[in-house]
Design an enzyme around this catalytic site. Structure first.
Site, short mmCIF file in Angstrom:
data_model
loop_
_atom_site.label_atom_id
_atom_site.label_comp_id
_atom_site.label_asym_id
_atom_site.label_seq_id
_atom_site.Cartn_x
_atom_site.Cartn_y
_atom_site.Cartn_z
N GLU A 1 1.25 -0.85 0.22
CA GLU A 1 0.06 0.26 -0.04
C GLU A 1 0.71 1.01 -0.13
OE1 GLU A 1 -3.13 -0.06 0.11
OE2 GLU A 1 -3.82 -1.84 -0.19
N CYS B 1 -2.01 8.92 2.89
CA CYS B 1 -1.76 8.54 1.04
C CYS B 1 -2.54 8.60 0.53
CB CYS B 1 -1.66 7.41 1.60
SG CYS B 1 -3.25 6.37 2.43
P1 NAD Z 1 8.47 4.80 4.00
O1 NAD Z 1 8.42 4.35 3.19
O2 NAD Z 1 9.58 5.79 4.26
O3 NAD Z 1 8.71 4.15 5.56
C1 NAD Z 1 7.80 3.37 5.89
C2 NAD Z 1 8.05 1.92 5.95
O4 NAD Z 1 9.57 1.49 5.46
C3 NAD Z 1 8.50 2.81 8.03
O5 NAD Z 1 8.76 1.76 8.71
C4 NAD Z 1 10.37 2.71 7.84
O6 NAD Z 1 10.80 2.20 8.63
C5 NAD Z 1 10.53 1.37 7.01
N1 NAD Z 1 11.92 1.09 5.66
C6 NAD Z 1 12.44 1.92 5.25
N2 NAD Z 1 13.30 1.88 5.03
C7 NAD Z 1 12.55 0.62 4.64
C8 NAD Z 1 14.11 -0.63 3.57
N3 NAD Z 1 14.79 -0.29 3.08
N4 NAD Z 1 13.14 -1.84 3.62
C9 NAD Z 1 12.27 -2.17 4.60
N5 NAD Z 1 11.39 -1.25 5.07
C10 NAD Z 1 12.10 0.14 5.07
O7 NAD Z 1 6.90 5.95 4.14
P2 NAD Z 1 6.89 6.77 5.36
O8 NAD Z 1 7.58 7.87 5.06
O9 NAD Z 1 6.93 6.83 6.62
O10 NAD Z 1 5.47 7.40 5.19
C11 NAD Z 1 4.00 7.25 4.69
C12 NAD Z 1 4.38 6.67 2.32
O11 NAD Z 1 3.40 6.36 3.26
C13 NAD Z 1 3.44 8.01 1.92
O12 NAD Z 1 4.03 7.90 0.30
C14 NAD Z 1 1.75 7.39 2.38
O13 NAD Z 1 1.82 7.78 0.92
C15 NAD Z 1 2.30 6.19 2.01
N6 NAD Z 1 0.82 5.50 3.04
C16 NAD Z 1 0.25 4.67 1.59
C17 NAD Z 1 -0.90 4.17 1.75
C18 NAD Z 1 -1.67 3.53 1.86
O14 NAD Z 1 -2.69 2.44 1.87
N7 NAD Z 1 -1.99 3.53 0.40
C19 NAD Z 1 -1.07 4.63 4.02
C20 NAD Z 1 -0.54 5.25 4.31
C21 NAD Z 1 0.67 5.86 3.99
#
Ligand code: NAD
Length: 488
Positions: free
Chosen positions: A251, A285
């Site tokens: 997601e 999101c």
């Molecule tokens: P992010 O991708 O930076 O981080 C998300 C998670 O991934 C965190 O827990 C982070 O620690 C982890 N992560 C980071 N690098 C990683 C790696 N290399 N391997 C494994 N895990 C890793 O995103 P964010 O800034 O925390 O969240 C915001 C984003 O999430 C926005 O783009 C938003 O649109 C999206 N989002 C999507 C939905 C949906 O349902 N489509 C819902 C909420 C947020």
């Protein structure tokens, strides 16, 4: 506050039913004040591997636990969250930055998520299928996938994890959960409540740490059968590469347009677009990423949007009267500022807000903002801003509106406001997003409905919500029986 819980939860990993510290730590920070509110583990890859081992050990026993017992466990967790709602919501508000009423609503939905999983798992059946071969009886059953890795973001740090944890355990998986570092204290609070509800050891394991370390260790671990991830498109792509071959639920981001035609109910459109941009300070999101407005109503719509922005009180969410808190972290705050500055430098006009407000207590405060005369090339139109900003782009006709809507790498959720329902349905059919809301804002969401990105976009793979998640988190197995009395 509820008497069962102290104001601060355990600050450790929860592995195999035990709270375990880590030599390396990282601070939990209140984004409104910059204050350090706890020290949390910064887990190593070895710690993540311990959690996988604990989940692997628990998985067979949990999978063999009768469905109705697993459902009872989910109901008990839902009830425990209800009891602790105030406690969890306070920590959520302090660590994430959202106002208490939004935090309270989020925790309430999390309790509902466990109850929904309990209901659905009892209804989850397989099929018997007709065959060409008369000697075959063919049936399908659903089985847990095994150890599920769950990696979650900081914008809804209680509800998004529950979207995986509840259906995951209801269907018999064991889970290793890695929450976002900037909202891991509230993850501890939720985990503590789940533990107290009586979940057997090892069924959910919490590992706190950096995504690139603890999260990656889970993704690539051979004993982790499948991954559920909500977060940015960039991280989603990396996880898909690193976890290649595993079933993935991704997601990811969005940049949803809210399209407003000249025949729309402008009050309803403005309220929905502003609500979708300012709720959770725009860190959603499915937020109103941009408003596409017919040129004939753009002035009037902008006035209404500005009035909505002006109603907000930006400030520390713990202060009475605050309706919008700070952004959660420095990375998102820098992106919001860059997008707004780029739009202004390229000729867009700020109608309201537009500035960072460090005077309110930290650099993470950003004013509710309305910007018009935004154009296609600007970053604020092309990229996901993830802040309290409504960029308005004027279009001339339906063809241009559709073209602007289609001209995006994202395809998560879209709103279309029009008095012509045929036009609304045609737009809904034409836009390759997972969700199109006709005469509704882009943020419309309910826990049992299918939520996810459109194929061919950067917004993700698969659907979360209700039975969709239950199906994604289970294996569909076909069993055939030969019934042949020849020779009998
Ligand atoms: P992010 O991708 O930076 O981080 C998300 C998670 O991934 C965190 O827990 C982070 O620690 C982890 N992560 C980071 N690098 C990683 C790696 N290399 N391997 C494994 N895990 C890793 O995103 P964010 O800034 O925390 O969240 C915001 C984003 O999430 C926005 O783009 C938003 O649109 C999206 N989002 C999507 C939905 C949906 O349902 N489509 C819902 C909420 C947020």
């Amino acid at each position: 506050m509820d008497g069962t819980y102290t104001s601060s939860p355990r600050t450790a990993n929860y592995i195999g039913g035990r709270w375990i510290g880590e030599p390396d730590t990282m601070p939990a920070i209140n984004p409104a004040t910059g204050d350090v509110i706890a020290q949390l583990p910064k887990s190593s890859r070895d710690t993540a591997a311990l959690a996988v081992a604990a989940a692997k050990a628990a998985a067979p026993g949990w999978a063999a636990t009768p469905v109705f017992k697993r459902a009872e466990m989910c109901v008990a967790i839902g009830a425990a969250i209800d009891v602790a709602r105030d406690h969890i919501a306070r920590i959520l508000s302090a660590e994430q930055g959202k106002v208490f009423s939004e935090a309270y609503g989020e925790v309430s939905k999390a309790a509902d998520g466990f109850r929904l999983a309990a209901e659905l798992v009892k209804q989850m059946g397989g099929q018997t299928l007709p065959t060409e071969d008369p000697t075959k009886l063919v049936m399908t059953i659903r089985q847990p996938r095994g150890v599920y890795g769950v990696i979650t973001p900081w914008n809804f740090p209680v509800n998004i994890p529950v979207e995986y944890l509840a259906p995951g355990i209801a269907t018999g998986n064991a889970i290793v959960w890695v929450p976002a570092p900037s909202t891991s204290l509230v993850a501890c609070a939720l985990m503590e409540v789940i533990e107290k509800a009586g979940l057997p050891a090892g069924v959910i394991n919490l590992v706190i740490g950096e995504g690139a370390t603890a999260g990656d260790a889970i993704v690539i671990h051979p004993d982790v059968a499948a991954i559920g991830f909500t977060g940015s498109a960039a991280t989603g792509k990396r996880i898909a590469e690193r976890g290649a071959g595993k079933p993935l639920l991704l997601e990811l981001g969005g940049n949803g347009p809210v399209v407003v035609f000249e025949d729309a109910d402008l009050d309803a459109a403005a309220a929905a677009a502003a609500g979708g941009a300012f709720f959770n300070a725009g860190q959603v999101c499915a937020a109103t990423g941009r408003v596409l407005a017919h040129h004939s109503i753009v002035d009037s719509l902008c006035e209404k949007l500005t009035a909505h922005a002006a109603e907000h009180v930006l400030g520390d969410p713990s202060h009475q009267g605050t309706t919008m808190g700070p952004l959660n972290n420095a990375k998102v705050a820098a992106k919001v500022k860059e997008h707004v500055d780029d739009a202004i430098a390229s000729g867009a006009k700020v109608l309201y807000g537009g500035k960072q407000r460090s005077d309110l207590g930290s650099d993470l405060f950003f004013e509710p903002t309305v910007i018009r005369d935004v154009t296609r090339e600007m970053r604020i139109n092309r990229e996901e801003t993830f802040g309290p900003v409504v960029p308005v782009i004027a279009f001339q006709d339906e063809a241009e509106a559709l073209d602007l809507a289609l001209d995006s790498e994202y395809g998560l959720s879209v709103g279309v406001f029009t008095g012509d329902i045929t036009r609304g349905i045609e737009m809904a059919r034409a836009i390759p997003a997972g969700i199109v809301n006709v005469n509704g804002g882009s943020t419309y969401w309910e826990i049992h409905l299918p939520f996810g990105g459109g194929t061919g976009t950067k917004s993700g793979i698969g659907r979360l919500g209700g039975m969709h998640t239950m199906e994604a988190m289970t294996e569909l197995k076909m069993i055939t029986v030969t019934i042949d009395r020849k020779g009998a």
